[in-house]
Design a protein around this motif. Structure first.
Motif, PDB file in Angstrom:
ATOM      1  N   ASP A   4      40.156  44.337  26.382  1.00 43.67           N
ATOM      2  CA  ASP A   4      39.303  44.052  27.477  1.00 43.67           C
ATOM      3  C   ASP A   4      37.929  43.737  26.816  1.00 43.67           C
ATOM      4  OD1 ASP A   4      37.468  44.052  29.549  1.00 43.67           O
ATOM      5  OD2 ASP A   4      37.879  46.153  30.326  1.00 43.67           O
ATOM      6  N   ALA A   7      33.339  45.082  29.242  1.00 42.95           N
ATOM      7  CA  ALA A   7      33.225  46.237  29.861  1.00 42.95           C
ATOM      8  C   ALA A   7      31.953  46.741  29.679  1.00 42.95           C
ATOM      9  CB  ALA A   7      34.207  47.356  29.277  1.00 42.95           C
ATOM     10  N   SER A  42      40.704  53.930  33.835  1.00 40.76           N
ATOM     11  CA  SER A  42      41.251  52.761  34.508  1.00 40.76           C
ATOM     12  C   SER A  42      42.027  51.982  33.632  1.00 40.76           C
ATOM     13  CB  SER A  42      39.977  51.996  35.002  1.00 40.76           C
ATOM     14  OG  SER A  42      40.242  50.759  35.506  1.00 40.76           O
ATOM     15  N   GLY A  43      41.641  51.456  32.516  1.00 37.31           N
ATOM     16  CA  GLY A  43      42.094  50.644  31.317  1.00 37.31           C
ATOM     17  C   GLY A  43      43.472  51.260  30.998  1.00 37.31           C
ATOM     18  N   LYS A  44      43.704  52.685  30.720  1.00 37.26           N
ATOM     19  CA  LYS A  44      44.725  52.979  30.242  1.00 37.26           C
ATOM     20  C   LYS A  44      46.087  52.670  31.149  1.00 37.26           C
ATOM     21  CE  LYS A  44      45.537  57.477  27.967  1.00 37.26           C
ATOM     22  NZ  LYS A  44      45.105  58.632  28.190  1.00 37.26           N
ATOM     23  N   VAL A  48      45.393  48.905  28.010  1.00 37.56           N
ATOM     24  CA  VAL A  48      44.382  48.582  27.337  1.00 37.56           C
ATOM     25  C   VAL A  48      44.103  49.338  26.255  1.00 37.56           C
ATOM     26  CG1 VAL A  48      41.683  47.932  27.298  1.00 37.56           C
ATOM     27  CG2 VAL A  48      43.042  47.446  29.167  1.00 37.56           C
ATOM     28  N   TYR A  51      38.304  47.945  23.871  1.00 37.23           N
ATOM     29  CA  TYR A  51      37.414  47.580  24.908  1.00 37.23           C
ATOM     30  C   TYR A  51      36.216  47.289  24.023  1.00 37.23           C
ATOM     31  CZ  TYR A  51      40.222  50.766  27.900  1.00 37.23           C
ATOM     32  OH  TYR A  51      41.145  51.654  28.240  1.00 37.23           O
ATOM     33  N   SER A 195      36.603  37.524  33.393  1.00 36.04           N
ATOM     34  CA  SER A 195      36.096  38.545  34.101  1.00 36.04           C
ATOM     35  C   SER A 195      35.519  38.056  35.225  1.00 36.04           C
ATOM     36  CB  SER A 195      35.422  39.413  33.385  1.00 36.04           C
ATOM     37  OG  SER A 195      34.210  38.898  32.990  1.00 36.04           O
ATOM     38  N   SER A 222      37.580  42.774  32.029  1.00 31.23           N
ATOM     39  CA  SER A 222      37.572  43.426  33.308  1.00 31.23           C
ATOM     40  C   SER A 222      36.001  43.128  34.145  1.00 31.23           C
ATOM     41  CB  SER A 222      37.886  44.655  33.174  1.00 31.23           C
ATOM     42  OG  SER A 222      37.093  45.690  32.528  1.00 31.23           O
ATOM     43  N   TYR A 224      34.527  45.820  34.149  1.00 35.68           N
ATOM     44  CA  TYR A 224      34.354  47.176  34.505  1.00 35.68           C
ATOM     45  C   TYR A 224      32.617  47.428  34.565  1.00 35.68           C
ATOM     46  CZ  TYR A 224      34.053  52.288  34.038  1.00 35.68           C
ATOM     47  OH  TYR A 224      33.811  53.558  34.419  1.00 35.68           O
ATOM     48  N   HIS A 229      41.227  47.649  36.822  1.00 36.65           N
ATOM     49  CA  HIS A 229      41.844  47.193  35.659  1.00 36.65           C
ATOM     50  C   HIS A 229      43.350  46.643  36.444  1.00 36.65           C
ATOM     51  CE1 HIS A 229      39.006  48.532  32.861  1.00 36.65           C
ATOM     52  NE2 HIS A 229      39.577  47.599  32.108  1.00 36.65           N
TER      53      HIS A 229
END
Ligand SMILES: [Zn+2]
Length: 260
Positions: A4, A7, A42-44, A48, A51, A195, A222, A224, A229
């Protein structure tokens, strides 16, 4: 595997407030509070593994504290690759940029719209030259039709003036200014991240830009805490790129960009 490339993270104390302010700036509801923990959570869910994390100083006096925060988060989370912050009014930029590099951060994030400077202002020239010499890429927020800080034409001016500066222009080169990005940046020596774009840019236009600019210069991001995600990956996958292009944008291009 996914990297990602875009972020934002904020210290616990201010996470909620910072994320709310940005939401108001963009007239939208943020998906998350901007904490590193929620980012990882969220990324997991979409796999991801790395980051690129950053935070922006909106005043010169915040620069060191924010860099210290990013440096400490990178030490806490092996998934994080940190980008530092700098501000046009920060006087001792040469020392601070060297400190950023020596502390293991890998690049610099700029958000001219929040920081209130035109990305191609001559005031930034010396800063860009030092960043260039340190071989750190800049990730720069690009575009917003409501402002005149970071539009595609101004980013092109930076690229032309600083031939060895590595530039990643976020949001396909110009948030809500994709026609200008097509006009000024597509085909240039610049990377784009994906993004905060695919929710609005029509699919055909996105594909046309990827085709014209080259998929090997795109990086998945993302933005974020703006987006979730899973939603962002769904939007990306709706482009139905072939596996080679998909993997390139999801992580291989980022690996290539960050290899040294
Ligand atoms: Zn950003």
């Amino acid at each position: 595997m996914i990297i990602d490339f875009h972020a934002h993270i904020y210290p616990k104390k201010i996470a909620e407030k910072a994320s709310k302010n940005i939401g108001e700036f963009y007239h939208t509801q943020m998906c998350y509070d901007g904490s590193p923990e929620k980012l990882l959570e969220s990324g997991k869910k979409i796999g991801v593994e790395k980051y690129i994390v950053h935070s922006t100083a909106t005043a010169a006096h915040q620069v060191e504290a924010i860099n210290n925060y990013i440096i400490s988060e990178v030490k806490l989370h092996e998934e994080f690759i940190g980008f530092g912050t700098i501000h046009p009014d920060y006087q001792d930029f040469e020392n601070e940029l060297n400190r950023i590099k020596n502390s293991g951060l890998r690049g610099i994030k700029l958000h001219p719209d929040f920081q209130k400077f035109q990305v191609d202002t001559p005031q930034m020239d010396d800063i860009y030259e030092v960043i260039s010499a340190l071989k750190m890429p800049i990730l720069v927020h690009a575009g917003d039709y409501r402002y005149d800080f970071s539009g595609p034409k101004r980013i092109l001016n930076v690229i032309e003036k600083h031939p060895s500066l590595i530039v990643v222009a976020a949001h396909f080169g110009g948030y809500t200014e994709w026609d200008n990005s097509m006009k000024y940046l597509v085909g240039q020596r610049v990377w784009f991240d994906t993004s905060s774009t695919l929710w609005q840019l029509p699919k055909e236009k996105a594909l046309k830009m990827i085709e014209a600019h080259g998929y090997e210069k795109f990086l998945f991001g993302s933005d974020y805490p703006m987006w979730d995600h899973q939603d962002e990956l769904k939007r990306f996958d709706s482009l139905k790129l072939n596996e080679e292009k998909r993997e390139a944008i999801l992580y291989k291009n980022a690996e290539r960009l960050l290899k040294d």
